[in-house]
Design a protein around this motif. Structure first.
Motif: not given
Length: 399
Positions: A214-222
């Motif tokens: 699953t790609p995670l980017s932008g607001a998904d990242l913390d």
């Protein structure tokens, strides 16, 4: 015309972010944005004790009008460059000279094309390039520095630096380009039948291991997720022992979670349940046109997982977003069979010892020609589909 003045900076934070970004422009590679380079320094990843002394050059008209900047580092070794200059270091020793420290222009530990002097609109790029190179030459002369090396240079800036006396050395790197592809099926269609089967088999092996990516980017990242990525990065480097090339500190990954920087980052999480609980992960950086592969790691040894997380899933993601290029990072002949074409990549050099300069410049034309031949030979063996030639037949009258 207002006289120019020059300043040398031991930290990029000495140059105001707004001024830097105005010069580099909106189209600049993420690796030359102010916040990326400052994060490397302030995280303790790129610091003098690790052999990277930031030494950036800025040129001003009046005290407040920045007209030129050159990101530079004084280096005590050649690690983190991925342009291998050990032969130059041996030559310096043979000549009785000290090779280190040397000046290097690049985005640290990032072998990505795009290095240049950034020059304000309205200025003559050719004239200011020559002026800044002269300032660098003077600095090197005053401080007993043997060479200045600009790595992974922007092809549009390269002629300006060559005209001002820089010598060009050609190396190679890998690049995937979309070339009209819009889907992963289009990507597969470019290969011959054998390699298409191989790629499908490799992707199936990951599925059979029960993994999804699953790609995670932008607001998904913390911060929590990026610290998981740092753990994978650290673990992968540790596998290689002293050759592990671990450069980045955990606090650099914290910086990547900031609102501005996370918009340029995408993680590919390989997981069996929650995507935030990965068993493997890769980190890529992107802009509107290109994707760059940087780091990966895995808790398990799973057949073909590296190919899926680092190549196939990123290519699929890039195609969905209309990105045109994917630079997977330095090294690895295995990249070739997965659609990454070898390409020439230039570095530019100045040597301040006359004998050394003369010897290397005499050697470079032959070395560069051999590299061009090697690139051509590599690409001739890529497993792409070969179209039959288009033939035209004209009827002949034998009467």
């Amino acid at each position: 015309m207002t006289a120019l003045s020059a300043r040398w900076h031991r930290s990029l934070s000495e140059i105001p972010e707004q001024q830097w970004q105005r010069l580099v422009g909106e189209e600049v590679s993420p690796f030359y944005c102010w916040d990326w380079l400052v994060a490397l320094e302030e995280s303790g990843s790129i610091v003098p004790k690790l052999g990277w002394q930031p030494l950036h050059l800025s040129v001003w008209r009046s005290d407040d009008q920045l007209v030129g900047v050159a990101p530079l580092y004084l280096k005590g070794h050649s690690y983190g460059e991925f342009v291998f200059d050990q032969a130059f270091a041996r030559l310096a020793t043979d000549l009785g000279e000290r090779y280190y420290p040397k000046l290097v222009g690049m985005s640290p530990v990032s072998p990505v094309q795009g290095y240049r002097f950034h020059i304000a609109p309205g200025e003559s790029a050719a004239e200011l390039t020559a002026v800044m190179l002269e300032l660098i030459d003077q600095f090197a002369s005053r401080n007993g520095i043997l060479s200045c090396n600009f790595l992974y240079v922007d092809p549009t800036w390269q002629p300006l630096a060559e005209a001002a006396g820089c010598a060009t050395w050609i190396n190679q790197q890998s690049l995937w380009t979309a070339d009209g592809q819009q889907t992963f099926a289009d990507y597969l269609a470019g290969f011959n039948a054998n390699q298409r089967r191989n790629i499908k088999r490799e992707r199936r092996a990951v599925e059979q291991a029960g993994l999804s990516v699953t790609p995670l980017s932008g607001a998904d990242l913390d911060t929590s997720l990026l610290q998981r990525m740092h753990g994978f990065y650290e673990q992968h480097c540790a596998r290689w022992g002293m050759w592990g090339s671990k450069y980045l500190e955990a606090s650099f990954f914290d910086r990547l979670a900031s609102p501005a920087m996370r918009e340029r980052v995408v993680l590919f999480s390989a997981h069996r349940g929650d995507a935030r609980e990965p068993v493997a992960m890769s980190l890529c950086v992107h802009d509107q046109q290109q994707l760059w592969g940087r780091y990966w790691g895995s808790e398990e040894e799973i057949d073909c997982l590296h190919f899926e997380v680092c190549y196939y899933a990123p290519i699929a993601w890039a195609l969905k977003r209309g990105l045109q290029r994917f630079d997977p990072g330095a090294g690895g002949s295995h990249k070739r069979r997965r659609g990454f074409v070898a390409r020439p990549l230039a570095s530019l050099h100045r040597w301040y010892h006359p004998a050394m300069d003369g010897l290397i410049r005499q050697w470079l034309p032959r070395a560069n020609a051999l590299m061009e031949e090697e690139i051509e030979a590599i690409n001739a063996e890529l497993p792409f589909k070969v179209e039959p030639p288009s033939l035209s037949f004209v009827a002949c009258d034998h009467g």
